[in-house]
Motif scaffolding. Structure first.
Motif, PDB file in Angstrom:
ATOM      1  N   ASP A   1       0.794  -1.596   0.160  1.00  0.00           N
ATOM      2  CA  ASP A   1      -0.174  -0.182  -0.406  1.00  0.00           C
ATOM      3  C   ASP A   1       1.035   1.554   0.189  1.00  0.00           C
ATOM      4  OD1 ASP A   1      -2.282  -1.233  -0.216  1.00  0.00           O
ATOM      5  OD2 ASP A   1      -3.100  -1.271   2.095  1.00  0.00           O
ATOM      6  N   SER A   2       2.037   0.990   0.608  1.00  0.00           N
ATOM      7  CA  SER A   2       2.965   2.476   0.484  1.00  0.00           C
ATOM      8  C   SER A   2       3.910   2.868  -0.830  1.00  0.00           C
ATOM      9  CB  SER A   2       3.236   2.519   1.800  1.00  0.00           C
ATOM     10  OG  SER A   2       4.902   1.470   1.348  1.00  0.00           O
ATOM     11  N   ILE A   3       3.599   1.542  -1.800  1.00  0.00           N
ATOM     12  CA  ILE A   3       4.690   2.113  -2.950  1.00  0.00           C
ATOM     13  C   ILE A   3       3.679   3.287  -3.628  1.00  0.00           C
ATOM     14  CG2 ILE A   3       5.064   0.499  -4.915  1.00  0.00           C
ATOM     15  CD1 ILE A   3       5.272  -2.099  -3.501  1.00  0.00           C
ATOM     16  N   LYS A   4       4.401   3.530  -4.716  1.00  0.00           N
ATOM     17  CA  LYS A   4       3.907   5.132  -5.007  1.00  0.00           C
ATOM     18  C   LYS A   4       4.387   4.485  -6.519  1.00  0.00           C
ATOM     19  CE  LYS A   4       4.173   9.045  -4.892  1.00  0.00           C
ATOM     20  NZ  LYS A   4       5.288  10.728  -3.737  1.00  0.00           N
ATOM     21  N   ILE A   5       3.060   4.935  -7.168  1.00  0.00           N
ATOM     22  CA  ILE A   5       3.756   4.431  -9.311  1.00  0.00           C
ATOM     23  C   ILE A   5       3.948   5.142  -9.393  1.00  0.00           C
ATOM     24  CG2 ILE A   5       2.175   3.240 -11.103  1.00  0.00           C
ATOM     25  CD1 ILE A   5       2.639   1.690  -9.292  1.00  0.00           C
ATOM     26  N   VAL A   6       4.839   5.310 -10.324  1.00  0.00           N
ATOM     27  CA  VAL A   6       5.060   6.779 -10.497  1.00  0.00           C
ATOM     28  C   VAL A   6       5.264   7.001 -12.726  1.00  0.00           C
ATOM     29  CG1 VAL A   6       7.679   8.167 -11.500  1.00  0.00           C
ATOM     30  CG2 VAL A   6       7.679   6.756  -8.862  1.00  0.00           C
ATOM     31  N   ASP A   7       5.045   7.679 -13.369  1.00  0.00           N
ATOM     32  CA  ASP A   7       4.638   8.018 -14.374  1.00  0.00           C
ATOM     33  C   ASP A   7       6.480   8.192 -14.730  1.00  0.00           C
ATOM     34  OD1 ASP A   7       4.253   8.115 -16.989  1.00  0.00           O
ATOM     35  OD2 ASP A   7       3.222  10.510 -16.525  1.00  0.00           O
ATOM     36  N   PRO A   8       5.950   7.144 -15.329  1.00  0.00           N
ATOM     37  CA  PRO A   8       7.358   7.173 -16.479  1.00  0.00           C
ATOM     38  C   PRO A   8       7.569   7.821 -17.291  1.00  0.00           C
ATOM     39  CG  PRO A   8       5.790   5.227 -17.236  1.00  0.00           C
ATOM     40  CD  PRO A   8       5.075   5.683 -16.458  1.00  0.00           C
ATOM     41  N   SER A   9       6.933   8.726 -17.894  1.00  0.00           N
ATOM     42  CA  SER A   9       7.019   9.218 -19.134  1.00  0.00           C
ATOM     43  C   SER A   9       7.671  10.787 -18.378  1.00  0.00           C
ATOM     44  CB  SER A   9       5.686  10.194 -19.609  1.00  0.00           C
ATOM     45  OG  SER A   9       5.181  10.995 -18.606  1.00  0.00           O
ATOM     46  N   ASN A  10       7.773  11.168 -16.928  1.00  0.00           N
ATOM     47  CA  ASN A  10       8.726  12.044 -16.261  1.00  0.00           C
ATOM     48  C   ASN A  10      10.324  11.810 -16.304  1.00  0.00           C
ATOM     49  OD1 ASN A  10       6.250  12.923 -16.011  1.00  0.00           O
ATOM     50  ND2 ASN A  10       5.597  12.365 -14.272  1.00  0.00           N
ATOM     51  N   TYR A  11      10.088  10.362 -16.513  1.00  0.00           N
ATOM     52  CA  TYR A  11      11.846  10.632 -16.681  1.00  0.00           C
ATOM     53  C   TYR A  11      12.462  10.242 -17.737  1.00  0.00           C
ATOM     54  CZ  TYR A  11      11.361  10.202 -11.599  1.00  0.00           C
ATOM     55  OH  TYR A  11      10.895  10.507 -10.138  1.00  0.00           O
ATOM     56  N   CYS A  12      13.496  10.331 -18.356  1.00  0.00           N
ATOM     57  CA  CYS A  12      15.009  10.649 -19.255  1.00  0.00           C
ATOM     58  C   CYS A  12      14.924   8.843 -19.501  1.00  0.00           C
ATOM     59  CB  CYS A  12      15.683  10.873 -19.193  1.00  0.00           C
ATOM     60  SG  CYS A  12      17.531  10.735 -20.495  1.00  0.00           S
ATOM     61  N   ASN A  13      14.445   7.804 -20.284  1.00  0.00           N
ATOM     62  CA  ASN A  13      14.795   6.522 -20.393  1.00  0.00           C
ATOM     63  C   ASN A  13      16.096   6.263 -21.699  1.00  0.00           C
ATOM     64  OD1 ASN A  13      13.570   7.225 -22.810  1.00  0.00           O
ATOM     65  ND2 ASN A  13      11.976   6.248 -22.809  1.00  0.00           N
ATOM     66  N   HIS A  14      16.676   6.986 -21.956  1.00  0.00           N
ATOM     67  CA  HIS A  14      18.144   6.673 -22.650  1.00  0.00           C
ATOM     68  C   HIS A  14      19.228   6.352 -21.623  1.00  0.00           C
ATOM     69  CE1 HIS A  14      18.384  10.943 -22.000  1.00  0.00           C
ATOM     70  NE2 HIS A  14      19.816  10.939 -22.079  1.00  0.00           N
ATOM     71  N   GLN A  15      20.101   5.518 -22.221  1.00  0.00           N
ATOM     72  CA  GLN A  15      21.273   4.442 -21.396  1.00  0.00           C
ATOM     73  C   GLN A  15      21.822   5.806 -22.027  1.00  0.00           C
ATOM     74  OE1 GLN A  15      21.265   2.774 -19.777  1.00  0.00           O
ATOM     75  NE2 GLN A  15      19.486   1.831 -20.417  1.00  0.00           N
ATOM     76  N   HIS A  16      22.592   6.671 -20.627  1.00  0.00           N
ATOM     77  CA  HIS A  16      23.728   7.898 -20.248  1.00  0.00           C
ATOM     78  C   HIS A  16      25.017   6.956 -20.410  1.00  0.00           C
ATOM     79  CE1 HIS A  16      21.748  11.831 -19.632  1.00  0.00           C
ATOM     80  NE2 HIS A  16      20.983  10.925 -19.076  1.00  0.00           N
ATOM     81  N   LYS A  17      26.090   6.650 -21.221  1.00  0.00           N
ATOM     82  CA  LYS A  17      27.280   6.384 -21.342  1.00  0.00           C
ATOM     83  C   LYS A  17      27.897   6.436 -20.474  1.00  0.00           C
ATOM     84  CE  LYS A  17      27.471   6.121 -25.840  1.00  0.00           C
ATOM     85  NZ  LYS A  17      27.782   6.349 -26.978  1.00  0.00           N
ATOM     86  N   ASP A  18      28.147   8.573 -19.993  1.00  0.00           N
ATOM     87  CA  ASP A  18      28.719   9.198 -18.947  1.00  0.00           C
ATOM     88  C   ASP A  18      27.768   8.996 -17.256  1.00  0.00           C
ATOM     89  OD1 ASP A  18      30.368  10.261 -17.025  1.00  0.00           O
ATOM     90  OD2 ASP A  18      30.235  11.867 -17.821  1.00  0.00           O
ATOM     91  N   LYS A  19      27.988   8.283 -16.590  1.00  0.00           N
ATOM     92  CA  LYS A  19      27.864   7.962 -15.329  1.00  0.00           C
ATOM     93  C   LYS A  19      27.358   9.344 -14.230  1.00  0.00           C
ATOM     94  CE  LYS A  19      27.905   2.955 -15.148  1.00  0.00           C
ATOM     95  NZ  LYS A  19      28.455   2.220 -14.385  1.00  0.00           N
ATOM     96  N   ASP A  20      28.400   9.723 -14.294  1.00  0.00           N
ATOM     97  CA  ASP A  20      28.442  10.927 -13.607  1.00  0.00           C
ATOM     98  C   ASP A  20      28.074  12.087 -14.436  1.00  0.00           C
ATOM     99  OD1 ASP A  20      30.073  10.162 -11.724  1.00  0.00           O
ATOM    100  OD2 ASP A  20      31.909   9.796 -12.494  1.00  0.00           O
TER     101      ASP A  20
END
Length: 84
Positions: free
Chosen positions: A50-69
């Motif tokens: 019940d405490s899990i929050k579903i997050v809208d994936p469209s609010n996040y960048c979905n590409h892979q960053h080569k530079d982790k920093d």
């Protein structure tokens, strides 16, 4: 919530059952304690779910960053990286 003493008693009755058997009264106690334990576990799991929050994936960048920093906190939509 099930106490440590109740869990210890569950284990004690289990060992006794394996080694020689339980009286009718002990079988009833074992069934009661097991039910108490199962209900407690189910309640805890339900609270966690019940405490899990579903997050809208469209609010996040979905590409892979080569530079982790890359410095993108949370990779929110609209980040200024060169991959968009």
């Amino acid at each position: 919530m099930v106490s440590k003493e109740q869990i210890a008693r569950i284990n004690e009755l289990y060992k006794k059952q394996k080694n020689g058997g339980l009286s009718e009264e002990e079988k009833k106690e074992q069934a009661y304690l097991r039910r108490l334990y199962i209900d407690s576990m189910k309640s805890n799991l339900k609270s966690q779910l019940d405490s899990i929050k579903i997050v809208d994936p469209s609010n996040y960048c979905n590409h892979q960053h080569k530079d982790k920093d890359c410095g993108h906190s949370g990779h929110r939509k609209g980040c200024s990286c060169k991959n968009h």
